[in-house]
Enzyme design. Structure first.
Site, PDB file in Angstrom:
ATOM      1  N   HIS A  95     -18.888  20.038   4.745  1.00 43.71           N
ATOM      2  CA  HIS A  95     -18.574  18.887   5.293  1.00 43.71           C
ATOM      3  C   HIS A  95     -18.467  19.042   6.886  1.00 43.71           C
ATOM      4  O   HIS A  95     -18.217  20.253   7.387  1.00 43.71           O
ATOM      5  CB  HIS A  95     -17.282  18.398   4.521  1.00 43.71           C
ATOM      6  CG  HIS A  95     -17.758  17.618   3.265  1.00 43.71           C
ATOM      7  ND1 HIS A  95     -17.660  18.420   2.123  1.00 43.71           N
ATOM      8  CD2 HIS A  95     -18.013  16.320   2.937  1.00 43.71           C
ATOM      9  CE1 HIS A  95     -17.992  17.669   1.280  1.00 43.71           C
ATOM     10  NE2 HIS A  95     -18.160  16.424   1.570  1.00 43.71           N
ATOM     11  N   LYS A  97     -13.013  17.040   8.060  1.00 42.10           N
ATOM     12  CA  LYS A  97     -12.554  16.511   6.781  1.00 42.10           C
ATOM     13  C   LYS A  97     -11.245  17.463   6.548  1.00 42.10           C
ATOM     14  O   LYS A  97     -11.301  18.695   6.717  1.00 42.10           O
ATOM     15  CB  LYS A  97     -13.550  16.898   5.721  1.00 42.10           C
ATOM     16  CG  LYS A  97     -13.382  16.756   4.374  1.00 42.10           C
ATOM     17  CD  LYS A  97     -14.307  16.817   3.418  1.00 42.10           C
ATOM     18  CE  LYS A  97     -14.296  16.328   1.986  1.00 42.10           C
ATOM     19  NZ  LYS A  97     -13.632  14.984   1.780  1.00 42.10           N
TER      20      LYS A  97
END
Length: 229
Positions: A136, A140
């Site tokens: 990600h 995040k």
């Protein structure tokens, strides 16, 4: 005469997913983004002007969100991840009185991945070791991702084992989301993968869940329930 659009309260409106839901919602005649809340905003007043609440905020906000939804009798769609066990218990308790869709990922493709992962684990059996790799964007906060945790739980259940599934979490650049489930067996390897090119897929799924949950009875539902998988 056509039905009125479903009015949505978007919590976490200024975040990445909040913006994506707002953008997709502008082009969906079946919904109206009727109210917005973000960090520091009072949630309770906004509840009166909606039919359903979508939450993509922070895990620490869930107590306030659940209390407000319960007081106002509003269905919830929760896409925020990283909840503690106590916070998850709060969601489960609230679901006894209001309908809640609680999902780690609202992508249709990812929910098919969940289904395929279960079937693969059941068919391959204990001869194959399983691991998960998730990537990600660097902003995040939670690692492993909620989707990776869901995949791990699916694997443990399908394999009827409490052994932890190895998860490798990578945070880099602007990657929207990538998940791979790898099965390593004797002289062969099987990989299942999903790559998200845009947050639009999650926003569309969240709005689909919001339309689905509005007239459902109290209960804790998954995105797979909303999709009929």
């Amino acid at each position: 005469m056509t039905n009125s659009p479903i009015r949505v309260l978007m919590i976490g409106a200024a975040g990445r997913m909040g913006k994506a839901v707002r953008e997709v919602g502008r082009n969906d005649r079946e919904v109206q983004i009727a109210a917005l809340c973000d960090v520091g905003d009072s949630i309770e007043p906004a509840m009166g002007n909606c039919d359903v609440v979508i939450d993509f905020s922070q895990a620490d906000s869930i107590d306030e969100i659940c209390f407000a939804a319960l007081r106002n009798g509003k269905p919830l769609v929760i896409g925020t991840t990283g909840h503690s066990q106590q916070q998850r218990k709060r969601i489960e308790t609230a679901a006894q009185s209001i309908p809640i869709v609680f999902a780690s990922n609202f992508s249709v493709g990812v929910n098919v991945l969940f289904w395929l992962t279960q079937k693969a684990a059941e068919l391959l059996g204990s001869d194959f070791d399983a691991e998960i790799v998730e990537i990600h964007h660097k902003m995040k906060k939670d690692a492993p991702s909620g989707t990776a945790k869901t995949l791990a739980n699916i694997l443990k259940t399908a394999r009827k084992s409490e052994s932890e599934i190895p998860i490798q979490s990578i945070r880099e650049g602007e990657v929207v989301g990538e998940h791979r489930v790898i099965f390593n067996g004797p002289a062969e390897c099987l990989e299942l993968a999903h790559r998200a090119a845009s947050r639009e897929i999650f926003a569309r799924g969240a709005l689909r869940a919001a339309k689905w949950i509005v007239h459902k009875p109290p209960g804790l539902y998954s995105m797979q329930d909303a999709l009929g998988l």
